[in-house]
Design a protein around this motif. Structure first.
Motif, PDB file in Angstrom:
ATOM      1  N   SER A 299       0.836  -1.195   0.000  1.00 30.24           N
ATOM      2  CA  SER A 299       0.000   0.000   0.000  1.00 30.24           C
ATOM      3  C   SER A 299       0.873   1.248   0.000  1.00 30.24           C
ATOM      4  N   ALA A 300       0.467   2.245  -0.782  1.00 40.40           N
ATOM      5  CA  ALA A 300       1.285   3.455  -0.943  1.00 40.40           C
ATOM      6  C   ALA A 300       1.473   4.184   0.381  1.00 40.40           C
ATOM      7  N   ASP A 301       0.527   3.990   1.329  1.00 41.17           N
ATOM      8  CA  ASP A 301       0.674   4.686   2.618  1.00 41.17           C
ATOM      9  C   ASP A 301       1.430   3.837   3.650  1.00 41.17           C
ATOM     10  N   ASN A 302       1.937   2.693   3.240  1.00 40.21           N
ATOM     11  CA  ASN A 302       2.709   1.838   4.151  1.00 40.21           C
ATOM     12  C   ASN A 302       4.196   2.211   4.013  1.00 40.21           C
ATOM     13  N   ALA A 303       4.502   3.443   4.479  1.00 43.41           N
ATOM     14  CA  ALA A 303       5.832   4.011   4.232  1.00 43.41           C
ATOM     15  C   ALA A 303       6.935   3.134   4.824  1.00 43.41           C
ATOM     16  N   HIS A 304       6.639   2.510   5.954  1.00 49.45           N
ATOM     17  CA  HIS A 304       7.667   1.725   6.619  1.00 49.45           C
ATOM     18  C   HIS A 304       8.093   0.518   5.764  1.00 49.45           C
ATOM     19  N   MET A 305       7.089  -0.196   5.231  1.00 48.40           N
ATOM     20  CA  MET A 305       7.406  -1.382   4.413  1.00 48.40           C
ATOM     21  C   MET A 305       8.132  -0.970   3.127  1.00 48.40           C
ATOM     22  N   ILE A 306       7.720   0.153   2.555  1.00 48.75           N
ATOM     23  CA  ILE A 306       8.360   0.624   1.322  1.00 48.75           C
ATOM     24  C   ILE A 306       9.835   0.930   1.592  1.00 48.75           C
ATOM     25  N   ARG A 307      10.108   1.560   2.732  1.00 44.53           N
ATOM     26  CA  ARG A 307      11.502   1.879   3.093  1.00 44.53           C
ATOM     27  C   ARG A 307      12.321   0.612   3.324  1.00 44.53           C
ATOM     28  N   VAL A 308      11.716  -0.364   4.001  1.00 44.59           N
ATOM     29  CA  VAL A 308      12.406  -1.645   4.210  1.00 44.59           C
ATOM     30  C   VAL A 308      12.776  -2.246   2.854  1.00 44.59           C
ATOM     31  N   ASN A 309      11.843  -2.225   1.932  1.00 44.41           N
ATOM     32  CA  ASN A 309      12.106  -2.804   0.608  1.00 44.41           C
ATOM     33  C   ASN A 309      13.237  -2.061  -0.101  1.00 44.41           C
ATOM     34  N   GLU A 310      13.193  -0.726  -0.018  1.00 47.93           N
ATOM     35  CA  GLU A 310      14.238   0.062  -0.685  1.00 47.93           C
ATOM     36  C   GLU A 310      15.609  -0.231  -0.083  1.00 47.93           C
ATOM     37  N   ALA A 311      15.628  -0.473   1.225  1.00 51.59           N
ATOM     38  CA  ALA A 311      16.908  -0.709   1.903  1.00 51.59           C
ATOM     39  C   ALA A 311      17.594  -1.980   1.388  1.00 51.59           C
ATOM     40  N   ILE A 312      16.813  -2.922   0.846  1.00 46.21           N
ATOM     41  CA  ILE A 312      17.440  -4.163   0.349  1.00 46.21           C
ATOM     42  C   ILE A 312      17.423  -4.235  -1.184  1.00 46.21           C
ATOM     43  N   GLY A 313      17.158  -3.107  -1.846  1.00 43.85           N
ATOM     44  CA  GLY A 313      17.366  -3.065  -3.292  1.00 43.85           C
ATOM     45  C   GLY A 313      16.135  -2.935  -4.163  1.00 43.85           C
ATOM     46  N   TYR A 314      14.936  -2.909  -3.561  1.00 45.15           N
ATOM     47  CA  TYR A 314      13.746  -2.718  -4.392  1.00 45.15           C
ATOM     48  C   TYR A 314      13.677  -1.276  -4.862  1.00 45.15           C
ATOM     49  N   ARG A 315      13.131  -1.104  -6.079  1.00 46.99           N
ATOM     50  CA  ARG A 315      12.802   0.259  -6.513  1.00 46.99           C
ATOM     51  C   ARG A 315      11.351   0.258  -7.005  1.00 46.99           C
ATOM     52  N   THR A 316      10.723   1.403  -6.850  1.00 44.95           N
ATOM     53  CA  THR A 316       9.305   1.495  -7.213  1.00 44.95           C
ATOM     54  C   THR A 316       9.164   1.604  -8.726  1.00 44.95           C
ATOM     55  N   VAL A 317       8.316   0.765  -9.293  1.00 45.65           N
ATOM     56  CA  VAL A 317       8.119   0.735 -10.744  1.00 45.65           C
ATOM     57  C   VAL A 317       6.901   1.563 -11.151  1.00 45.65           C
ATOM     58  N   ARG A 318       5.799   1.377 -10.444  1.00 37.06           N
ATOM     59  CA  ARG A 318       4.618   2.186 -10.776  1.00 37.06           C
ATOM     60  C   ARG A 318       3.620   2.131  -9.620  1.00 37.06           C
ATOM     61  N   THR A 319       2.613   3.005  -9.745  1.00 37.84           N
ATOM     62  CA  THR A 319       1.546   3.069  -8.746  1.00 37.84           C
ATOM     63  C   THR A 319       0.284   2.473  -9.364  1.00 37.84           C
ATOM     64  N   GLN A 320      -0.439   1.714  -8.549  1.00 36.20           N
ATOM     65  CA  GLN A 320      -1.645   1.047  -9.034  1.00 36.20           C
ATOM     66  C   GLN A 320      -2.791   1.329  -8.064  1.00 36.20           C
ATOM     67  N   VAL A 321      -4.006   1.355  -8.608  1.00 33.16           N
ATOM     68  CA  VAL A 321      -5.146   1.563  -7.721  1.00 33.16           C
ATOM     69  C   VAL A 321      -6.027   0.311  -7.686  1.00 33.16           C
ATOM     70  N   SER A 322      -6.807   0.227  -6.596  1.00 43.04           N
ATOM     71  CA  SER A 322      -7.862  -0.777  -6.487  1.00 43.04           C
ATOM     72  C   SER A 322      -9.185  -0.028  -6.484  1.00 43.04           C
ATOM     73  N   VAL A 323     -10.173  -0.625  -7.143  1.00 42.47           N
ATOM     74  CA  VAL A 323     -11.502  -0.003  -7.185  1.00 42.47           C
ATOM     75  C   VAL A 323     -12.528  -1.009  -6.683  1.00 42.47           C
ATOM     76  N   LYS A 324     -13.662  -0.487  -6.176  1.00 41.21           N
ATOM     77  CA  LYS A 324     -14.743  -1.402  -5.781  1.00 41.21           C
ATOM     78  C   LYS A 324     -16.095  -0.738  -5.961  1.00 41.21           C
ATOM     79  N   GLN A 325     -17.118  -1.550  -6.055  1.00 47.58           N
ATOM     80  CA  GLN A 325     -18.488  -1.045  -6.074  1.00 47.58           C
ATOM     81  C   GLN A 325     -19.457  -2.220  -5.913  1.00 47.58           C
ATOM     82  N   ASP A 326     -20.651  -1.906  -5.358  1.00 43.91           N
ATOM     83  CA  ASP A 326     -21.704  -2.923  -5.242  1.00 43.91           C
ATOM     84  C   ASP A 326     -22.232  -3.267  -6.639  1.00 43.91           C
TER      85      ASP A 326
END
Ligand SMILES: CC(C)(COP(=O)(O)OP(=O)(O)OC[C@H]1O[C@@H](n2cnc3c(N)ncnc32)[C@H](O)[C@@H]1OP(=O)(O)O)[C@@H](O)C(=O)NCCC(=O)NCCS
Length: 338
Positions: A299-326
């Motif tokens: 999740s884009a607001d999960n800053a801590h996990m994103i930082r952990v990933n970057e620390a071991i070599g991940y880089r962000t490729v793109r942003t994606q959304v989820s949608v929902k409706q009844d």
């Protein structure tokens, strides 16, 4: 061009020619919607269609044709247990034939065929792209934003994977089946993921117990998926307090899908997340030196996990959304009514 209506597509009984037709749609869409990806080969696509990701229930395929040629395809997952009100839907229209009403007509035809599901969610839609514009135009709400991160093994400084184990903990790993002695606390630790931020999506991570862990392991084995776990064990209690999971799927044996990672609240702040993820990368590459890339979504607001990933070599490729409706809201939407 007349829209021919949707038809169920039986992946086990179809011909190579039909599968090639689906591949043409997916490949052309990928080039437009996710140009940063490695183009999917016919073999990888068919492997993925025959063995879709576990944990999301059975998957149905629907197609729409122009003349006899397949021009649009939908993947519909029907998850069970706590998610049995949901249909997870991805509709893809060949880029050559977009903005002609096919996507909307496809949705209209699909909605009454969702086997009683009452809510539709669509995931992994490129942020700001055609999918998001279309989804909001037919009445979906954007409910979460995720980042896709990639770790290209050849380019990474592997010394970032040398993370010492914090005092008071040990790290353990396995392939396929959790050791019986850890099963109970492992199931408990996995439930931490239920607290992770996933915006306002309805889909809930499973409520794990011993039996569900064993069932999920058996399901992955049956699909030919190699499931690897690395856990942090709290020495004093002997309990699992941190978990990270990677899957290597048979149709893409050089790619590692980094799935859930969680650390129990009481054990956060010691660097366990980075430690177990780094251990996973080291261990997997030691066993399977031909792994080329890891990828993961967070999740884009999960800053801590994103930082952990970057620390071991991940880089962000793109942003994606989820949608929902009844389903009822979509069915009554003026654009869907036509
Ligand atoms: C999303 C998708 C299925 C839409 O298919 P489509 O046949 O082009 O959709 P429609 O012609 O029915 O579009 C209906 C309306 O959606 C909106 N829309 C669709 N694409 C759009 C775009 N690129 N930019 C802005 N609005 C767009 C418009 O309001 C359009 O009506 P209009 O053409 O009269 O302005 C197609 O773009 C696709 O395959 N995308 C990639 C897969 C994906 O992201 N799917 C997400 C759905 S789960």
């Amino acid at each position: 061009m007349a829209f021919m209506g949707v038809e169920l597509f039986d992946i086990g009984a179809t011909t190579e020619e039909e599968l090639r037709s689906v591949h043409r749609v997916v490949l052309a869409a990928q080039a437009v919607d996710r140009p940063d990806e490695v183009p999917v080969t016919f073999e990888a696509l068919v492997g993925g269609l025959r063995s879709p990701p576990a944990g999301f229930g059975p998957r149905r395929y629907w197609v729409a044709r122009r003349d006899s040629e397949i021009v649009a395809v939908a993947f519909v997952n029907l998850p069970d247990a706590e998610n049995s009100h949901l249909a997870l839907v991805t509709i893809t229209v060949h880029p050559r034939l977009r903005r002609m009403g096919i996507g909307t007509a496809f949705l209209r035809d699909l909605l009454p065929r969702l086997e009683g599901r009452t809510v539709v969610e669509g995931w992994e839609i490129t942020s700001g792209g055609a999918g998001e514009h279309w989804a909001t135009s037919v009445g979906f709400r954007v409910v979460n934003t995720m980042v896709l991160q990639l770790l290209p093994v050849a380019d990474v400084d592997r010394s970032t994977w040398d993370v010492p184990v914090p005092a008071g903990y040990r790290v353990q790993d396995w392939v396929g089946a959790a050791p019986g002695a850890l099963l109970e606390s492992f199931a408990h630790a996995r439930n931490t993921l239920r607290d992770a931020p996933f915006g306002d999506i309805d889909f809930q991570a499973p409520l794990w117990n011993r039996d569900r862990v064993r069932e999920a392991e058996a399901d992955l084995r049956a699909r030919g998926v190699e499931q690897r776990m690395v856990v942090a064990v709290h020495e004093e209690s002997g309990d699992v307090v941190g978990v990270t999971e990677v899957e290597v799927r048979p149709h893409r044996p050089f790619w590692a899908s980094q799935r859930e990672t969680s650390v129990l609240g009481a054990h956060r702040g010691h660097g366990l997340g980075r430690c177990i993820k780094a251990h996973m990368a080291r261990r997997l590459l030691a066993d399977r030196p031909d792994i080329e890339r890891f990828y993961t979504t967070t999740s884009a607001d999960n800053a801590h996990m994103i930082r952990v990933n970057e620390a071991i070599g991940y880089r962000t490729v793109r942003t994606q959304v989820s949608v929902k409706q009844d389903v009822t809201v979509l069915t009554a939407h003026p654009r869907v009514l036509g």
